[in-house]
Design an enzyme around this catalytic site. Structure first.
Site, PDB file in Angstrom:
ATOM      1  N   THR A 133       0.750  -1.008  -0.071  1.00 16.57           N
ATOM      2  CA  THR A 133       0.067   0.023   0.071  1.00 16.57           C
ATOM      3  C   THR A 133       0.792   1.247   0.005  1.00 16.57           C
ATOM      4  O   THR A 133       2.232   1.420   0.393  1.00 16.57           O
ATOM      5  CB  THR A 133      -1.015  -0.012   1.216  1.00 16.57           C
ATOM      6  OG1 THR A 133      -1.388   1.033   1.204  1.00 16.57           O
ATOM      7  CG2 THR A 133      -0.224  -0.259   2.605  1.00 16.57           C
ATOM      8  N   ASP A 134       0.191   2.545  -0.319  1.00 17.28           N
ATOM      9  CA  ASP A 134       0.830   3.769  -0.310  1.00 17.28           C
ATOM     10  C   ASP A 134       1.034   4.006   1.046  1.00 17.28           C
ATOM     11  O   ASP A 134       2.016   4.870   1.458  1.00 17.28           O
ATOM     12  CB  ASP A 134       0.426   4.920  -1.128  1.00 17.28           C
ATOM     13  CG  ASP A 134      -1.254   4.850  -0.755  1.00 17.28           C
ATOM     14  OD1 ASP A 134      -1.683   4.204   0.204  1.00 17.28           O
ATOM     15  OD2 ASP A 134      -1.949   5.654  -1.615  1.00 17.28           O
ATOM     16  N   GLU A 135       0.183   3.458   1.871  1.00 15.28           N
ATOM     17  CA  GLU A 135       0.221   4.220   3.269  1.00 15.28           C
ATOM     18  C   GLU A 135       1.629   3.865   3.978  1.00 15.28           C
ATOM     19  O   GLU A 135       1.884   4.426   5.130  1.00 15.28           O
ATOM     20  CB  GLU A 135      -0.757   3.376   4.130  1.00 15.28           C
ATOM     21  CG  GLU A 135      -2.238   3.681   3.587  1.00 15.28           C
ATOM     22  CD  GLU A 135      -3.272   3.660   4.660  1.00 15.28           C
ATOM     23  OE1 GLU A 135      -3.042   3.556   5.845  1.00 15.28           O
ATOM     24  OE2 GLU A 135      -4.433   3.570   4.239  1.00 15.28           O
ATOM     25  N   TYR A 159      -2.143  -0.513  11.088  1.00 17.86           N
ATOM     26  CA  TYR A 159      -2.394  -1.122   9.604  1.00 17.86           C
ATOM     27  C   TYR A 159      -1.025  -0.835   8.866  1.00 17.86           C
ATOM     28  O   TYR A 159      -0.582  -1.841   8.286  1.00 17.86           O
ATOM     29  CB  TYR A 159      -3.547  -0.727   9.136  1.00 17.86           C
ATOM     30  CG  TYR A 159      -3.498  -1.135   7.460  1.00 17.86           C
ATOM     31  CD1 TYR A 159      -3.547  -2.346   7.240  1.00 17.86           C
ATOM     32  CD2 TYR A 159      -3.503  -0.080   6.614  1.00 17.86           C
ATOM     33  CE1 TYR A 159      -3.614  -2.516   5.850  1.00 17.86           C
ATOM     34  CE2 TYR A 159      -3.295  -0.214   5.189  1.00 17.86           C
ATOM     35  CZ  TYR A 159      -3.491  -1.659   4.762  1.00 17.86           C
ATOM     36  OH  TYR A 159      -3.295  -1.844   3.506  1.00 17.86           O
ATOM     37  N   LYS A 163       1.820  -3.515   7.515  1.00 19.26           N
ATOM     38  CA  LYS A 163       2.139  -3.856   6.014  1.00 19.26           C
ATOM     39  C   LYS A 163       3.622  -3.292   5.678  1.00 19.26           C
ATOM     40  O   LYS A 163       4.276  -4.126   4.901  1.00 19.26           O
ATOM     41  CB  LYS A 163       1.261  -2.971   5.258  1.00 19.26           C
ATOM     42  CG  LYS A 163      -0.186  -3.277   5.294  1.00 19.26           C
ATOM     43  CD  LYS A 163      -0.458  -4.696   4.670  1.00 19.26           C
ATOM     44  CE  LYS A 163      -0.147  -4.406   2.870  1.00 19.26           C
ATOM     45  NZ  LYS A 163      -0.938  -5.860   2.394  1.00 19.26           N
TER      46      LYS A 163
HETATM   47  P1  NAD Z   1     -10.083  -6.947   2.017  1.00 22.85           P
HETATM   48  O1  NAD Z   1     -10.220  -6.672   3.467  1.00 22.85           O
HETATM   49  O2  NAD Z   1     -11.102  -6.805   0.961  1.00 22.85           O
HETATM   50  O3  NAD Z   1      -9.893  -8.670   1.818  1.00 22.85           O
HETATM   51  C1  NAD Z   1      -8.824  -9.279   2.438  1.00 22.85           C
HETATM   52  C2  NAD Z   1      -8.770 -10.932   2.557  1.00 22.85           C
HETATM   53  O4  NAD Z   1      -8.207 -11.492   3.296  1.00 22.85           O
HETATM   54  C3  NAD Z   1     -10.367 -11.367   3.210  1.00 22.85           C
HETATM   55  O5  NAD Z   1     -11.090 -12.150   2.144  1.00 22.85           O
HETATM   56  C4  NAD Z   1     -10.253 -12.084   4.385  1.00 22.85           C
HETATM   57  O6  NAD Z   1     -10.992 -13.018   4.515  1.00 22.85           O
HETATM   58  C5  NAD Z   1      -8.665 -12.655   4.068  1.00 22.85           C
HETATM   59  N1  NAD Z   1      -7.971 -12.796   5.222  1.00 22.85           N
HETATM   60  C6  NAD Z   1      -7.661 -12.143   6.224  1.00 22.85           C
HETATM   61  N2  NAD Z   1      -7.003 -12.600   6.971  1.00 22.85           N
HETATM   62  C7  NAD Z   1      -6.618 -13.795   6.535  1.00 22.85           C
HETATM   63  C8  NAD Z   1      -5.708 -15.066   7.163  1.00 22.85           C
HETATM   64  N3  NAD Z   1      -5.248 -15.000   8.342  1.00 22.85           N
HETATM   65  N4  NAD Z   1      -5.697 -16.084   6.227  1.00 22.85           N
HETATM   66  C9  NAD Z   1      -6.299 -15.985   5.225  1.00 22.85           C
HETATM   67  N5  NAD Z   1      -7.261 -15.141   4.452  1.00 22.85           N
HETATM   68  C10 NAD Z   1      -7.256 -13.943   5.495  1.00 22.85           C
HETATM   69  O7  NAD Z   1      -8.563  -6.164   1.658  1.00 22.85           O
HETATM   70  P2  NAD Z   1      -8.496  -5.613   0.100  1.00 22.85           P
HETATM   71  O8  NAD Z   1      -9.047  -4.287  -0.026  1.00 22.85           O
HETATM   72  O9  NAD Z   1      -9.070  -6.576  -1.060  1.00 22.85           O
HETATM   73  O10 NAD Z   1      -6.925  -5.704   0.274  1.00 22.85           O
HETATM   74  C11 NAD Z   1      -6.433  -6.530  -0.384  1.00 22.85           C
HETATM   75  C12 NAD Z   1      -4.671  -6.346  -0.439  1.00 22.85           C
HETATM   76  O11 NAD Z   1      -4.523  -5.040  -0.833  1.00 22.85           O
HETATM   77  C13 NAD Z   1      -4.431  -6.293   1.081  1.00 22.85           C
HETATM   78  O12 NAD Z   1      -2.918  -6.842   1.404  1.00 22.85           O
HETATM   79  C14 NAD Z   1      -4.272  -4.711   1.423  1.00 22.85           C
HETATM   80  O13 NAD Z   1      -3.337  -4.240   2.453  1.00 22.85           O
HETATM   81  C15 NAD Z   1      -3.842  -4.447   0.063  1.00 22.85           C
HETATM   82  N6  NAD Z   1      -4.476  -3.024  -0.452  1.00 22.85           N
HETATM   83  C16 NAD Z   1      -5.540  -2.570  -0.306  1.00 22.85           C
HETATM   84  C17 NAD Z   1      -5.937  -1.205  -0.566  1.00 22.85           C
HETATM   85  C18 NAD Z   1      -7.438  -1.006  -0.980  1.00 22.85           C
HETATM   86  O14 NAD Z   1      -7.615   0.146  -1.147  1.00 22.85           O
HETATM   87  N7  NAD Z   1      -8.407  -1.725  -0.621  1.00 22.85           N
HETATM   88  C19 NAD Z   1      -5.195  -0.316  -1.032  1.00 22.85           C
HETATM   89  C20 NAD Z   1      -3.680  -0.712  -1.059  1.00 22.85           C
HETATM   90  C21 NAD Z   1      -3.265  -2.008  -0.845  1.00 22.85           C
HETATM   91  O1  DAU Z   2      -4.143   4.168   0.638  1.00 21.91           O
HETATM   92  C1  DAU Z   2      -4.470   2.846   0.563  1.00 21.91           C
HETATM   93  C2  DAU Z   2      -5.363   1.915   1.590  1.00 21.91           C
HETATM   94  O2  DAU Z   2      -6.598   2.556   1.310  1.00 21.91           O
HETATM   95  C3  DAU Z   2      -5.206   0.831   2.033  1.00 21.91           C
HETATM   96  O3  DAU Z   2      -3.736   0.332   2.090  1.00 21.91           O
HETATM   97  C4  DAU Z   2      -6.110   0.330   2.918  1.00 21.91           C
HETATM   98  O4  DAU Z   2      -6.384  -1.241   2.769  1.00 21.91           O
HETATM   99  C5  DAU Z   2      -7.647   0.877   2.480  1.00 21.91           C
HETATM  100  O5  DAU Z   2      -8.498   0.350   3.640  1.00 21.91           O
HETATM  101  C6  DAU Z   2      -7.614   2.152   2.374  1.00 21.91           C
HETATM  102  O6  DAU Z   2      -7.475   2.901   3.377  1.00 21.91           O
HETATM  103  P1  DAU Z   2      -7.848   4.380   3.839  1.00 21.91           P
HETATM  104  O7  DAU Z   2      -7.937   4.645   5.234  1.00 21.91           O
HETATM  105  O8  DAU Z   2      -7.508   5.272   3.005  1.00 21.91           O
HETATM  106  O9  DAU Z   2      -9.540   4.081   3.346  1.00 21.91           O
HETATM  107  P2  DAU Z   2     -11.030   4.812   3.932  1.00 21.91           P
HETATM  108  O10 DAU Z   2     -11.848   4.123   2.940  1.00 21.91           O
HETATM  109  O11 DAU Z   2     -11.206   4.138   5.322  1.00 21.91           O
HETATM  110  O12 DAU Z   2     -10.704   5.830   4.086  1.00 21.91           O
HETATM  111  C7  DAU Z   2     -10.663   6.615   2.906  1.00 21.91           C
HETATM  112  C8  DAU Z   2     -10.432   8.172   3.637  1.00 21.91           C
HETATM  113  O13 DAU Z   2     -11.617   8.627   3.941  1.00 21.91           O
HETATM  114  C9  DAU Z   2      -9.597   8.409   5.095  1.00 21.91           C
HETATM  115  O14 DAU Z   2      -9.090   9.655   4.502  1.00 21.91           O
HETATM  116  C10 DAU Z   2     -10.482   8.433   5.784  1.00 21.91           C
HETATM  117  C11 DAU Z   2     -11.885   9.055   5.433  1.00 21.91           C
HETATM  118  N1  DAU Z   2     -12.973   8.510   5.864  1.00 21.91           N
HETATM  119  C12 DAU Z   2     -13.452   7.118   5.730  1.00 21.91           C
HETATM  120  C13 DAU Z   2     -14.426   6.489   6.208  1.00 21.91           C
HETATM  121  C14 DAU Z   2     -14.844   5.185   6.674  1.00 21.91           C
HETATM  122  C15 DAU Z   2     -14.216   9.432   6.189  1.00 21.91           C
HETATM  123  O15 DAU Z   2     -14.009  10.585   6.139  1.00 21.91           O
HETATM  124  N2  DAU Z   2     -15.201   8.735   6.412  1.00 21.91           N
HETATM  125  C16 DAU Z   2     -15.375   7.398   6.947  1.00 21.91           C
HETATM  126  O16 DAU Z   2     -16.680   6.962   7.217  1.00 21.91           O
END
Ligand code: NAD
Ligand code: DAU
Length: 357
Positions: A133-135, A159, A163
C-alpha cells in the site's frame, strides 16, 4: 504461470483479480485460500468466468502446516499475496489480528514459498508477488513531492506499520535467499465488491438509506483513487514483465479531497436515483480518525516507463461505474451487510463519532 495461489481471494481486490486472471490467462489454474474473516465472502466469487479453473479452500495463512500442504499439493509456481487485515479504523480499534495476519501470515507464506522454490525443477518460473500500500510511506505535506518507490517508509497506523513490516520481510527473502519476488504499492482502490466499511461504498450505501454521510475532520485529506480493474491490470503486467526484487507504485493519477469524493458520489446519485433532497444534505462532519494521514499521492512514472502501464479509468467514469454497480447489486449488499455482525460494528463506531459543527 500455471498453478497460481491467490491469498485473500474472497476479499475485494483478490476476487476482482481472480475474475481478471481467469479471463486474461486461459490456461492457469487458480487456488484461492482465504480465512473468510468478516471481510471475505464467497458471494464475491459468484459468476466467475470459468469456475472449473478456480479452487477455493478455506484456511488461515498463519497456519504453516496448511499453507505448506496447499503449496505442495497443487504444485504452486506463482503466489499472489492479497490476504491481510486491511481497514485502518479497525487497526486502531484492535491491532492484534493485523500483526498476526499481515506480519506472521506473510512470514509463513514466504517460508512455504521458499521451501517450494528450493525443490522446484523450474526455479526460473517461480514468483512471489506481494500486494502492498501507499500508506507505508506516511503522510505528505500539501506541497511535498509525491511518493516514489524510494521514498523512505514512515508508517503511522497499526495497519500501515504491519504492512511495512511485511514488505521488509518480502525484500529480506529476496536479498538473503534469492526468492524471486516482486512488490506493488498501490493507492486507495474502489469498484465492485468493495466491503461497505470503506469510504466510497459506505457513502453510496448510507446515502441510499437516507443515513448521514460521515466525513472525518475537515474532509480535506487527500487520497489517490485507483479503479480496481486498473489495479488488476497492473498486477498482471508486473507478474509477466516486472523485474525481480523490484517495487512498482500503482496509482490512479487523481488526488481529490475526501469531501470532493463525497460530493461527486452525491451528484451521481442525484442523477441516477433522485431523492426528495440532494444527497449532499446528508453530509455530516464527524470526529477525526486518530493519527489521520493528511495526504497520499503516488508517482507512477516507473511502471509507466518500464512496463507501459497507465490507469484506463478516470475518477469520474470509475465512480459512475461503481455507483451503478452498487445500485444493480443490492442483493449482494444486503447479504454482505447481514454477515459477521457488520451492522453492530457500524453502530458501535457511530456511537463514538461526534458531529463537528
Ligand atoms: P479485504 O479486507 O477486502 O480482503 C482481505 C481478504 O483476506 C479477506 O477475504 C479476508 O477473509 C482474507 N484474510 C484475512 N486474514 C486472513 C488470514 N489470516 N488468512 C487467510 N485469509 C485472510 O482487502 P482488500 O481491500 O481486498 O485488500 C487486499 C490487499 O491489498 C491487502 O493486502 C491490502 O493491504 C492491500 N491494499 C488494499 C487497498 C485498498 O484500497 N483496498 C489499497 C492498497 C493496498
Ligand atoms: O491508501 C491505501 C489504503 O486505502 C489501503 O492500504 C487500505 O487497505 C484501505 O482500507 C484504504 O485505507 P483508507 O484509510 O485510506 O481507506 P478508507 O476508505 O477507510 O478511508 C478513505 C478516506 O476517507 C480516509 O481519509 C478516511 C476517510 N473516511 C473514511 C470513512 C470510512 C471518512 O472521512 N469517513 C468515513 O466514514
Amino acid at each position: 504461470m500455471k498453478n497460481v495461489l491467490i491469498t485473500g481471494g474472497a476479499g475485494f481486490i483478490g476476487s476482482n483479480f481472480i475474475r481478471y486472471l481467469l479471463k486474461a490467462e486461459p490456461d492457469v489454474q487458480i487456488i484461492n485460500i482465504d480465512a473468510l474473516t468478516y471481510a471475505g465472502s464467497l458471494a464475491n466469487l459468484e459468476h466467475l468466468p470459468d469456475n472449473t479453473r478456480h479452487t477455493f479452500i478455506q484456511g488461515d495463512i498463519c497456519d504453516s502446516v496448511f499453507v505448506e500442504r496447499i503449496v505442495e499439493q497443487y504444485q504452486v509456481d506463482t503466489i499472489v499475496h492479497f490476504a491481510a487485515e486491511s481497514h485502518v479504523d479497525r487497526s486502531i480499534a484492535g491491532p492484534t489480528p493485523f500483526i498476526q495476519t499481515n506480519i506472521v501470515g506473510t512470514f509463513t507464506l514466504l517460508q512455504a514459498a521458499y521451501n517450494a522454490w528450493g525443490k522446484s525443477e523450474n526455479k526460473n518460473d517461480f514468483r512471489f508477488h506481494h500486494i502492498s500500500t501507499d500508506e507505508v510511506f506516511g503522510s505528505l505535506l500539501p506541497d511535498s513531492p509525491t511518493f516514489t518507490e524510494i521514498t523512505p517508509y514512515d508508517p503511522r497506523s497499526p495497519y500501515s506499520a504491519s504492512k511495512a513490516a511485511s514488505d521488509h520481510l518480502v525484500r529480506a527473502y529476496y536479498h538473503t535467499y534469492g526468492l524471486p519476488v516482486t512488490i506493488t504499492n498501490c493507492s486507495n482502490n474502489y469498484g465492485p465488491y468493495q466491503f461497505p466499511e470503506k469510504l466510497i461504498p459506505l457513502i453510496i450505501l448510507n446515502a441510499l438509506q437516507g443515513k448521514h454521510l460521515p466525513v472525518y475532520g475537515d474532509g480535506k485529506q487527500v487520497r489517490d483513487w485507483l479503479y480496481v480493474e486498473d489495479h488488476c491490470d497492473a498486477i498482471h503486467l508486473v507478474l509477466k514483465k516486472g523485474k525481480l526484487g523490484e517495487t512498482y507504485n500503482i496509482g490512479g493519477e487523481n488526488q481529490p479531497t475526501n469531501i470532493e469524493i463525497v460530493n461527486m458520489i452525491c451528484a451521481i446519485l442525484d442523477e441516477l436515483k433522485p431523492a426528495s433532497l440532494p444527497y449532499a444534505s446528508l453530509i455530516q462532519y464527524v470526529s477525526d480518525r486518530p493519527g489521520h494521514d493528511r495526504r497520499y499521492a503516488m508517482n507512477i512514472e516507473k511502471i509507466k516507463q518500464e512496463l507501459n502501464w497507465s490507469p484506463k479509468h478516470t475518477l469520474a467514469n470509475g465512480l459512475r461505474e461503481t455507483v451503478e454497480w452498487y445500485l444493480l447489486n443490492i442483493d449482494w449488499v444486503n447479504l454482505i451487510m447481514s454477515q459477521n455482525n457488520y451492522q453492530n460494528w457500524l453502530n458501535k463506531k457511530y456511537q463514538n463519532q461526534e458531529e463537528i459543527k
